[in-house]
Write a protein that holds these residues in place. Structure first.
Motif, PDB file in Angstrom:
ATOM      1  N   SER A 240      12.005   9.773   1.016  1.00  0.00           N
ATOM      2  CA  SER A 240      10.822   9.059   0.505  1.00  0.00           C
ATOM      3  C   SER A 240       9.726   8.948   1.557  1.00  0.00           C
ATOM      4  CB  SER A 240      11.225   7.659   0.034  1.00  0.00           C
ATOM      5  OG  SER A 240      11.788   6.919   1.110  1.00  0.00           O
ATOM      6  N   SER A 241       9.846   9.716   2.641  1.00  0.00           N
ATOM      7  CA  SER A 241       8.875   9.614   3.733  1.00  0.00           C
ATOM      8  C   SER A 241       8.043  10.891   3.840  1.00  0.00           C
ATOM      9  CB  SER A 241       9.600   9.354   5.059  1.00  0.00           C
ATOM     10  OG  SER A 241       8.682   9.317   6.134  1.00  0.00           O
ATOM     11  N   VAL A 242       6.729  10.723   3.754  1.00  0.00           N
ATOM     12  CA  VAL A 242       5.806  11.854   3.874  1.00  0.00           C
ATOM     13  C   VAL A 242       5.564  12.140   5.354  1.00  0.00           C
ATOM     14  CG1 VAL A 242       3.460  12.667   3.414  1.00  0.00           C
ATOM     15  CG2 VAL A 242       4.693  11.362   1.680  1.00  0.00           C
ATOM     16  N   SER A 243       5.748  13.402   5.728  1.00  0.00           N
ATOM     17  CA  SER A 243       5.560  13.792   7.134  1.00  0.00           C
ATOM     18  C   SER A 243       4.199  14.452   7.377  1.00  0.00           C
ATOM     19  CB  SER A 243       6.670  14.748   7.572  1.00  0.00           C
ATOM     20  OG  SER A 243       6.686  15.905   6.734  1.00  0.00           O
ATOM     21  N   ASN A 244       3.588  14.982   6.322  1.00  0.00           N
ATOM     22  CA  ASN A 244       2.283  15.626   6.489  1.00  0.00           C
ATOM     23  C   ASN A 244       1.638  15.810   5.115  1.00  0.00           C
ATOM     24  OD1 ASN A 244       0.124  16.758   7.785  1.00  0.00           O
ATOM     25  ND2 ASN A 244       1.127  18.698   8.261  1.00  0.00           N
ATOM     26  N   LYS A 263     -11.043  15.794   2.096  1.00  0.00           N
ATOM     27  CA  LYS A 263     -10.420  15.422   3.371  1.00  0.00           C
ATOM     28  C   LYS A 263      -9.176  14.586   3.089  1.00  0.00           C
ATOM     29  CE  LYS A 263     -13.122  11.157   4.108  1.00  0.00           C
ATOM     30  NZ  LYS A 263     -14.026  10.442   5.040  1.00  0.00           N
ATOM     31  N   ILE A 264      -8.253  14.598   4.038  1.00  0.00           N
ATOM     32  CA  ILE A 264      -7.054  13.773   3.942  1.00  0.00           C
ATOM     33  C   ILE A 264      -7.374  12.391   4.495  1.00  0.00           C
ATOM     34  CG2 ILE A 264      -4.724  13.417   4.859  1.00  0.00           C
ATOM     35  CD1 ILE A 264      -4.797  15.463   2.665  1.00  0.00           C
ATOM     36  N   THR A 265      -7.058  11.353   3.743  1.00  0.00           N
ATOM     37  CA  THR A 265      -7.303   9.980   4.192  1.00  0.00           C
ATOM     38  C   THR A 265      -6.011   9.255   4.551  1.00  0.00           C
ATOM     39  OG1 THR A 265      -7.330   9.309   1.859  1.00  0.00           O
ATOM     40  CG2 THR A 265      -9.457   9.716   2.906  1.00  0.00           C
ATOM     41  N   LYS A 266      -4.853   9.787   4.120  1.00  0.00           N
ATOM     42  CA  LYS A 266      -3.548   9.255   4.542  1.00  0.00           C
ATOM     43  C   LYS A 266      -2.586  10.429   4.634  1.00  0.00           C
ATOM     44  CE  LYS A 266       0.083   5.880   3.452  1.00  0.00           C
ATOM     45  NZ  LYS A 266       0.205   5.476   4.859  1.00  0.00           N
ATOM     46  N   ARG A 267      -2.110  10.687   5.856  1.00  0.00           N
ATOM     47  CA  ARG A 267      -1.330  11.889   6.098  1.00  0.00           C
ATOM     48  C   ARG A 267       0.178  11.656   6.113  1.00  0.00           C
ATOM     49  NH1 ARG A 267      -3.179  16.658   7.691  1.00  0.00           N
ATOM     50  NH2 ARG A 267      -5.226  15.741   8.119  1.00  0.00           N
ATOM     51  N   THR A 268       0.624  10.482   6.527  1.00  0.00           N
ATOM     52  CA  THR A 268       2.061  10.210   6.637  1.00  0.00           C
ATOM     53  C   THR A 268       2.398   8.841   6.070  1.00  0.00           C
ATOM     54  OG1 THR A 268       1.822   9.239   8.850  1.00  0.00           O
ATOM     55  CG2 THR A 268       2.236  11.620   8.733  1.00  0.00           C
ATOM     56  N   GLY A 269       3.699   8.610   5.858  1.00  0.00           N
ATOM     57  CA  GLY A 269       4.147   7.307   5.374  1.00  0.00           C
ATOM     58  C   GLY A 269       4.750   7.394   3.988  1.00  0.00           C
ATOM     59  N   ALA A 270       4.442   6.421   3.155  1.00  0.00           N
ATOM     60  CA  ALA A 270       5.030   6.348   1.818  1.00  0.00           C
ATOM     61  C   ALA A 270       4.382   7.342   0.844  1.00  0.00           C
ATOM     62  CB  ALA A 270       4.899   4.932   1.273  1.00  0.00           C
ATOM     63  N   TYR A 271       3.167   7.774   1.157  1.00  0.00           N
ATOM     64  CA  TYR A 271       2.468   8.721   0.281  1.00  0.00           C
ATOM     65  C   TYR A 271       1.373   9.447   1.067  1.00  0.00           C
ATOM     66  CZ  TYR A 271      -1.067   5.005   0.079  1.00  0.00           C
ATOM     67  OH  TYR A 271      -1.998   4.064   0.410  1.00  0.00           O
ATOM     68  N   GLY A 272       0.847  10.489   0.480  1.00  0.00           N
ATOM     69  CA  GLY A 272      -0.298  11.182   1.051  1.00  0.00           C
ATOM     70  C   GLY A 272      -1.512  10.939   0.162  1.00  0.00           C
ATOM     71  N   GLN A 273      -2.697  10.970   0.750  1.00  0.00           N
ATOM     72  CA  GLN A 273      -3.896  10.701  -0.035  1.00  0.00           C
ATOM     73  C   GLN A 273      -5.060  11.564   0.445  1.00  0.00           C
ATOM     74  OE1 GLN A 273      -6.418   7.014   0.359  1.00  0.00           O
ATOM     75  NE2 GLN A 273      -5.474   6.539  -1.634  1.00  0.00           N
ATOM     76  N   CYS A 274      -5.878  12.023  -0.523  1.00  0.00           N
ATOM     77  CA  CYS A 274      -7.079  12.799  -0.182  1.00  0.00           C
ATOM     78  C   CYS A 274      -8.288  12.198  -0.865  1.00  0.00           C
ATOM     79  CB  CYS A 274      -6.913  14.257  -0.582  1.00  0.00           C
ATOM     80  SG  CYS A 274      -6.989  14.549  -2.378  1.00  0.00           S
ATOM     81  N   GLN A 275      -9.436  12.573  -0.373  1.00  0.00           N
ATOM     82  CA  GLN A 275     -10.702  12.206  -0.997  1.00  0.00           C
ATOM     83  C   GLN A 275     -11.437  13.505  -1.304  1.00  0.00           C
ATOM     84  OE1 GLN A 275     -12.960   9.390   1.289  1.00  0.00           O
ATOM     85  NE2 GLN A 275     -14.455   9.022  -0.345  1.00  0.00           N
ATOM     86  N   TYR A 276     -12.088  13.565  -2.468  1.00  0.00           N
ATOM     87  CA  TYR A 276     -12.781  14.784  -2.864  1.00  0.00           C
ATOM     88  C   TYR A 276     -14.177  14.465  -3.384  1.00  0.00           C
ATOM     89  CZ  TYR A 276     -11.144  13.291  -7.488  1.00  0.00           C
ATOM     90  OH  TYR A 276     -10.885  12.570  -8.631  1.00  0.00           O
ATOM     91  N   ALA A 277     -15.064  15.449  -3.238  1.00  0.00           N
ATOM     92  CA  ALA A 277     -16.442  15.325  -3.721  1.00  0.00           C
ATOM     93  C   ALA A 277     -16.855  16.700  -4.223  1.00  0.00           C
ATOM     94  CB  ALA A 277     -17.363  14.858  -2.597  1.00  0.00           C
ATOM     95  N   LEU A 278     -17.089  16.799  -5.531  1.00  0.00           N
ATOM     96  CA  LEU A 278     -17.323  18.099  -6.164  1.00  0.00           C
ATOM     97  C   LEU A 278     -18.553  18.057  -7.072  1.00  0.00           C
ATOM     98  CD1 LEU A 278     -13.635  18.518  -7.420  1.00  0.00           C
ATOM     99  CD2 LEU A 278     -14.551  19.419  -5.273  1.00  0.00           C
ATOM    100  N   GLY A 279     -19.214  19.196  -7.217  1.00  0.00           N
ATOM    101  CA  GLY A 279     -20.360  19.244  -8.125  1.00  0.00           C
ATOM    102  C   GLY A 279     -20.722  20.655  -8.533  1.00  0.00           C
TER     103      GLY A 279
END
Length: 315
Positions: A240-244, A263-279
């Motif tokens: 359950s641990s995200v390494s990258n 861009k990645i806003t959370k790389r490790t831990g309980a989850y990974g998270q990204c932010q996106y901007a598209l048009g």
């Protein structure tokens, strides 16, 4: 998808000529010269060579499919009444005249996404756009002609019918299909919900990585794909641990403008998270990316879709 029921907006402002009595003959001469200097399709025709009145099969199919989609989404509020082939552009002056004609403020244009009728507008360029928006629209149209219209390109008038009457637009095409028309090219079909896929389908309980992909697609009025913008986030984990985590983005559109950032806003831990901007948008609009807010915004008037957000992915 929630169906939007909105009346199709037709904006037509008739030019009102105000005549005042004046004894100054010079003013009258100036007015006459101004009228004579007005560029018309008759001027363009002089810079073309005759061609077959029968348009290529692929163009006829695109016109037919466009009409079907207009009927589907606009309930016959706008119809193709016919075409009038002008000829094949044979000179550089013909290209320059084409550039002027499609961007002239008195020319008709339609903009908007047929899957969001609140965005659809039709009228003369100078009535729909003002100030900076008008400059952006005209510049975008001129740049598009410079890049896409060459000597040897065919041109015809498309005759449109609407409850308020008839009007024409210039349509450029070749043996491969339609290149540009202010209505056919400026209206798009885009599902604002986007499409998503993930790696869960058919996956085993224990995997070393997991991904999620989401994208938005723009279609030409006749239905074929025109552009796409999207992102994909992937996480790597043990138990359950995200390494990258990593993310990639993309955007592209034919005869328009596109932007994408992620861009990645959370790389490790309980989850990974990204932010996106598209048009994505057609040539008459503009897209800009704000790095501090990490968002894409649209300005001007035209068919467009903008998607800004975050996505979290858990093991």
């Amino acid at each position: 998808m929630k169906k939007l029921v909105t009346s199709f907006k037709f904006i037509a402002v008739l030019s009102v000529l105000t005549f005042s009595s004046c004894s100054d003959d010079n003013n009258e001469i100036t007015k006459q010269e101004t009228v004579q200097a007005k560029i018309t399709t008759a001027d363009l025709k002089k810079e073309t060579t005759p061609t077959s009145q029968a348009v290529p099969d692929v163009v006829q199919i695109q016109l037919s499919e466009s009409q079907k989609n207009l009927e589907k989404y606009l309930n016959n509020d706008l119809q193709i009444a016919g075409v009038n082939v002008i000829g094949k552009i044979s000179t550089q002056k013909g290209i320059e005249l084409s550039q002027h004609l499609i961007s002239d403020k008195d020319q008709f244009i339609a903009v908007g996404n047929l899957m969001d009728l609140s965005t659809v507008k039709l009228g003369r360029i100078g009535d729909l756009y003002t100030g900076d928006d008008l400059s952006t629209a005209q510049t975008g149209l001129k740049e598009m002609v410079t890049e896409e219209i060459k000597t040897g390109t065919n041109v015809m008038e498309v005759i449109w019918s609407n409850k308020n009457g008839k009007f024409t637009t210039l349509c450029f095409y070749n043996e491969s299909g339609i290149i540009w028309d202010n209505v056919l090219g400026s209206l798009t079909i885009m599902d604002t919900r986007g499409t998503a896929e993930d790696s869960n389908a058919g996956a085993t309980a224990k995997v070393a990585s997991k991904w999620y992909k989401e994208w938005w697609t723009a279609k030409w009025l006749w239905g074929s794909k025109r552009g796409e913008a999207g992102y994909q986030i992937t996480i790597y984990y043990t138990g359950s641990s995200v390494s990258n985590a990593d993310v990639n983005d993309w955007s592209n559109i034919s005869l328009g403008k596109a932007k994408s950032e992620s861009k990645i806003t959370k790389r490790t831990g309980a989850y990974g998270q990204c932010q996106y901007a598209l048009g994505l948008c057609t040539p008459t609009g503009s897209l800009s990316f704000n790095a501090s807010k990490f968002s894409v915004s649209f300005s001007g008037l035209g068919s467009n879709i903008v998607a800004n957000g975050t996505k979290s992915l858990y093991p």
